[in-house]
Design a protein around this motif. Structure first.
Motif, PDB file in Angstrom:
ATOM      1  N   GLY A 106       0.853  -1.193   0.000  1.00 31.16           N
ATOM      2  CA  GLY A 106       0.000   0.000   0.000  1.00 31.16           C
ATOM      3  C   GLY A 106       0.881   1.231   0.000  1.00 31.16           C
ATOM      4  O   GLY A 106       2.114   1.123   0.066  1.00 31.16           O
ATOM      5  N   HIS A 107       0.270   2.409  -0.074  1.00 36.33           N
ATOM      6  CA  HIS A 107       1.102   3.621  -0.004  1.00 36.33           C
ATOM      7  C   HIS A 107       0.519   4.619   0.991  1.00 36.33           C
ATOM      8  O   HIS A 107      -0.692   4.785   1.085  1.00 36.33           O
ATOM      9  CB  HIS A 107       1.313   4.242  -1.388  1.00 36.33           C
ATOM     10  N   TYR A 108       1.442   5.268   1.739  1.00 35.36           N
ATOM     11  CA  TYR A 108       1.016   6.252   2.739  1.00 35.36           C
ATOM     12  C   TYR A 108       1.180   7.675   2.229  1.00 35.36           C
ATOM     13  O   TYR A 108       0.859   8.622   2.943  1.00 35.36           O
ATOM     14  CB  TYR A 108       1.765   6.028   4.059  1.00 35.36           C
ATOM     15  N   SER A 139      -9.427   7.445   0.704  1.00 36.28           N
ATOM     16  CA  SER A 139      -9.582   6.270  -0.151  1.00 36.28           C
ATOM     17  C   SER A 139      -8.250   5.868  -0.785  1.00 36.28           C
ATOM     18  O   SER A 139      -7.926   4.683  -0.902  1.00 36.28           O
ATOM     19  CB  SER A 139     -10.626   6.570  -1.237  1.00 36.28           C
ATOM     20  N   ASP A 140      -7.478   6.867  -1.213  1.00 35.18           N
ATOM     21  CA  ASP A 140      -6.225   6.648  -1.966  1.00 35.18           C
ATOM     22  C   ASP A 140      -5.042   7.163  -1.187  1.00 35.18           C
ATOM     23  O   ASP A 140      -4.644   8.306  -1.344  1.00 35.18           O
ATOM     24  CB  ASP A 140      -6.357   7.346  -3.323  1.00 35.18           C
ATOM     25  N   ASP A 141      -4.385   6.386  -0.364  1.00 32.71           N
ATOM     26  CA  ASP A 141      -4.669   4.975  -0.177  1.00 32.71           C
ATOM     27  C   ASP A 141      -4.630   4.654   1.315  1.00 32.71           C
ATOM     28  O   ASP A 141      -4.653   3.505   1.698  1.00 32.71           O
ATOM     29  CB  ASP A 141      -3.614   4.174  -0.958  1.00 32.71           C
ATOM     30  N   LYS A 142      -4.582   5.713   2.153  1.00 36.82           N
ATOM     31  CA  LYS A 142      -4.417   5.432   3.587  1.00 36.82           C
ATOM     32  C   LYS A 142      -5.549   4.564   4.124  1.00 36.82           C
ATOM     33  O   LYS A 142      -5.302   3.574   4.823  1.00 36.82           O
ATOM     34  CB  LYS A 142      -4.319   6.742   4.375  1.00 36.82           C
ATOM     35  N   GLU A 173       5.994   6.903  -1.940  1.00 35.43           N
ATOM     36  CA  GLU A 173       6.285   7.572  -3.226  1.00 35.43           C
ATOM     37  C   GLU A 173       5.425   7.051  -4.373  1.00 35.43           C
ATOM     38  O   GLU A 173       5.796   7.205  -5.535  1.00 35.43           O
ATOM     39  CB  GLU A 173       7.770   7.388  -3.584  1.00 35.43           C
ATOM     40  N   GLU A 174       4.283   6.428  -4.059  1.00 37.20           N
ATOM     41  CA  GLU A 174       3.480   5.872  -5.162  1.00 37.20           C
ATOM     42  C   GLU A 174       2.993   6.963  -6.093  1.00 37.20           C
ATOM     43  O   GLU A 174       2.982   6.806  -7.318  1.00 37.20           O
ATOM     44  CB  GLU A 174       2.287   5.081  -4.596  1.00 37.20           C
ATOM     45  N   GLU A 175       2.575   8.082  -5.497  1.00 33.97           N
ATOM     46  CA  GLU A 175       1.980   9.142  -6.317  1.00 33.97           C
ATOM     47  C   GLU A 175       3.013   9.871  -7.179  1.00 33.97           C
ATOM     48  O   GLU A 175       2.651  10.708  -7.997  1.00 33.97           O
ATOM     49  CB  GLU A 175       1.207  10.135  -5.432  1.00 33.97           C
ATOM     50  N   ILE A 176       4.291   9.577  -6.965  1.00 32.47           N
ATOM     51  CA  ILE A 176       5.308  10.171  -7.840  1.00 32.47           C
ATOM     52  C   ILE A 176       6.027   9.086  -8.641  1.00 32.47           C
ATOM     53  O   ILE A 176       7.137   9.283  -9.142  1.00 32.47           O
ATOM     54  CB  ILE A 176       6.318  11.054  -7.053  1.00 32.47           C
ATOM     55  N   SER A 200      -4.979  -3.051  -1.830  1.00 30.21           N
ATOM     56  CA  SER A 200      -6.274  -2.365  -1.872  1.00 30.21           C
ATOM     57  C   SER A 200      -5.992  -0.908  -2.218  1.00 30.21           C
ATOM     58  O   SER A 200      -5.672  -0.100  -1.340  1.00 30.21           O
ATOM     59  CB  SER A 200      -6.990  -2.500  -0.521  1.00 30.21           C
ATOM     60  N   ASP A 201      -6.073  -0.600  -3.495  1.00 30.74           N
ATOM     61  CA  ASP A 201      -5.774   0.763  -3.967  1.00 30.74           C
ATOM     62  C   ASP A 201      -6.532   1.010  -5.270  1.00 30.74           C
ATOM     63  O   ASP A 201      -6.083   1.759  -6.133  1.00 30.74           O
ATOM     64  CB  ASP A 201      -4.251   0.895  -4.169  1.00 30.74           C
ATOM     65  N   THR A 202      -7.677   0.351  -5.389  1.00 30.96           N
ATOM     66  CA  THR A 202      -8.495   0.459  -6.604  1.00 30.96           C
ATOM     67  C   THR A 202      -9.951   0.657  -6.169  1.00 30.96           C
ATOM     68  O   THR A 202     -10.236   0.783  -4.980  1.00 30.96           O
ATOM     69  CB  THR A 202      -8.369  -0.822  -7.465  1.00 30.96           C
TER      70      THR A 202
HETATM   71 ZN    ZN Z   1      -3.301   5.104  -4.778  1.00 33.22          ZN
END
Ligand code: ZN
Ligand code: BES
Length: 478
Positions: A106-108, A139-142, A173-176, A200-202
């Protein structure tokens, strides 16, 4: 905060559970809804925006918060890995020789919150309104990633063994574009070795309609700068005789697609895997409400590549879109100017088997080729990633579907989505494993937009589905 006490009985009835046979872990989840929400709120209050270099402290705080969470679970190992960018949170508990190992990802990190004026409440002060938690990252993604942390807690704190081996990796760093996770994955392939990845990120296909996403698109993100004269000019004195870079940029962009919505970059479609009859039939069988879709966006008509349905266009076909364009005078009133420069950010969503590096090269070559001699053009490449497809016969998907069905009491749908989680393709390439995209969000959650939200009920059902998945998985065979 919503008062969850007293819901237990009603919910058991609603979800058609037999209370007496519910596992300790499931009961723990029902009894701790307020506590879980409280903890999620603490995480949501941390503005861990990865694109904002002034938010490094918040990034560290969010990582530490998650490390503390994992530390409270008595796992075999919990570690914060530093990277040249944002830290990676890691934990593992692998006591079994004979049970599968699930790597939770997941990503924080979150997207910036702007435009702030369009939020109806503070983006980093979560509130519950009409059954939804409003906050950036809800929701995205915490919110979604946290479901798995709480699912693990439900075993540990109710005195039950976690039923399978688990590893958990949460990146910042998912969003980058995960620039540091990819090398970390490559250098720590042994540490991260597993039988499957759980993410779970969808989004689910619709409200109360559980679904598993089996396809994600890839991405190639480009920036174009067009430079004309050496300074901004008076558009009366020079206009008509000297090239206008903004005009050139718009003309070049307009030529990138034809009237049928096909992308006119040479070689763009060469490696695209065409949709099969079975793919198209599966997509057509999904209960997609096109009228509702248009209505929710307040548009008269949908738009896209000729010969494909809206669902196919939005998930299984490649795209080219301007994400931002600027240059010249955009202030108040009118200023007669012929700008010296024009810029655009352009993204292309990719499908199997398009290679983001190759597509970026084709794009750059195309732009240089169609640019007139009157301007200089610079093309730069931002982050990108490959598309991914999960094998529908994978046993892990079957366990995930069963878990969803037990909690949501509804048959699961399998669909492809248009967003990107580039690391999924890297998990397959480096670790050789499938990813299970067990999304609990909704397309309407306004991720990356003002007023992002996540349903309180889906947060709760998400935790239950995750825990149920861990309980059921040992009964499914490879
Ligand atoms: Zn996400
Ligand atoms: N959670 C999204 C991806 C997503 C959204 C997948 C909706 C399926 C449905 C993720 O956090 C995201 O936004 N990814 C970026 C990737 C990029 C920054 C490399 C995206 O898709 O734009």
């Amino acid at each position: 905060m919503a008062n969850m006490a007293g819901l237990k009985e009603a919910e058991a009835k609603h979800y058609n559970f037999n209370w007496n046979t519910m596992s300790e872990s499931q009961s723990y989840i029902d009894q701790n809804q307020d506590k879980f929400l409280n903890e999620l709120f603490q995480l949501l209050r941390i503005p861990s925006i990865s694109t904002d270099s002034t938010k490094k402290d918040a990034i560290q705080d969010a990582a530490n918060f998650l490390i503390n969470q994992l530390n409270s679970l008595n796992l075999n190992r919990v570690e914060l890995f530093d990277t040249p960018g944002n830290p990676i949170v890691y934990g593992e508990h692998c006591p079994y020789e004979d049970k599968p190992t699930v790597l939770i990802y997941g990503h924080y990190d979150v997207q910036p919150a702007d435009p702030l004026e369009l939020w109806t409440s503070e983006p980093f002060e979560p509130v519950i309104k009409e059954g939804n938690i409003f906050a950036r990252g809800a929701s995205d993604d915490k919110g979604q990633a946290f479901t798995h942390v709480k699912a693990l807690e439900s075993f540990v704190k109710s005195g039950q063994p976690i039923p399978v081996n688990v590893k958990i990796i949460l990146e910042g760093e998912e969003e980058i574009g995960s620039p540091n996770l990819v090398p970390f994955l490559e250098s720590h392939a042994d540490l991260l070795a597993c039988d499957m990845v759980l993410i779970s990120d969808t989004a689910m296909f619709g409200k109360d309609q559980p679904s598993i996403t089996y396809g994600l698109r890839g991405l190639a993100y480009m920036e174009v700068e067009v430079v004309g004269p050496n300074r901004d000019l008076h558009s009366g004195v020079y206009g008509g005789a000297v090239e206008n870079p903004l005009n050139v940029l718009c003309e070049m962009i307009a030529k990138m697609k034809n009237e049928d919505g096909e992308i006119r970059i040479e070689g763009f479609y060469d490696s695209v895997v065409p949709l099969t009859g079975a793919d198209r039939a599966a997509s057509a069988a999904l209960p997609f409400d096109e009228e509702g879709y248009k209505k929710s966006l307040e548009i008269e008509e949908v738009h896209g590549e000729k010969g494909y349905t809206t669902l196919e266009r939005a998930s299984a076909r490649p795209t080219l879109d301007v994400n931002g364009i600027w240059g010249g005078y955009t202030g108040e009133g009118a200023k007669t100017v012929l700008p010296s420069k024009a810029n655009a950010k352009i993204s292309m969503r990719l499908v199997p088997d398009q290679n983001p590096k190759e597509i970026a090269k084709l794009f750059a070559a195309h732009v240089q080729k169609i640019a007139p001699k009157t301007v200089k053009v610079k093309v730069t490449e931002h982050h990108g990633g490959f598309a991914s497809i999960t094998d529908l016969d994978f046993y892990g998907l079957k366990a995930a579907a069963k878990a969803f069905e037990e909690i949501y009491q509804k048959e699961v749908l399998f669909s492809r989505e248009g967003g990107s989680i580039p690391i999924v393709a890297d998990f397959k390439r480096v670790l050789g494993v499938e990813s299970i995209l067990m999304g609990f969000g909704l397309t309407s959650n306004a991720i990356h937009s003002p007023n992002e939200h996540f349903s309180v009920e889906d947060f709760h059902r998400g935790i239950k589905t995750s825990a149920k998945f861990f309980e059921l998985l040992p009964g499914f065979n490879a």
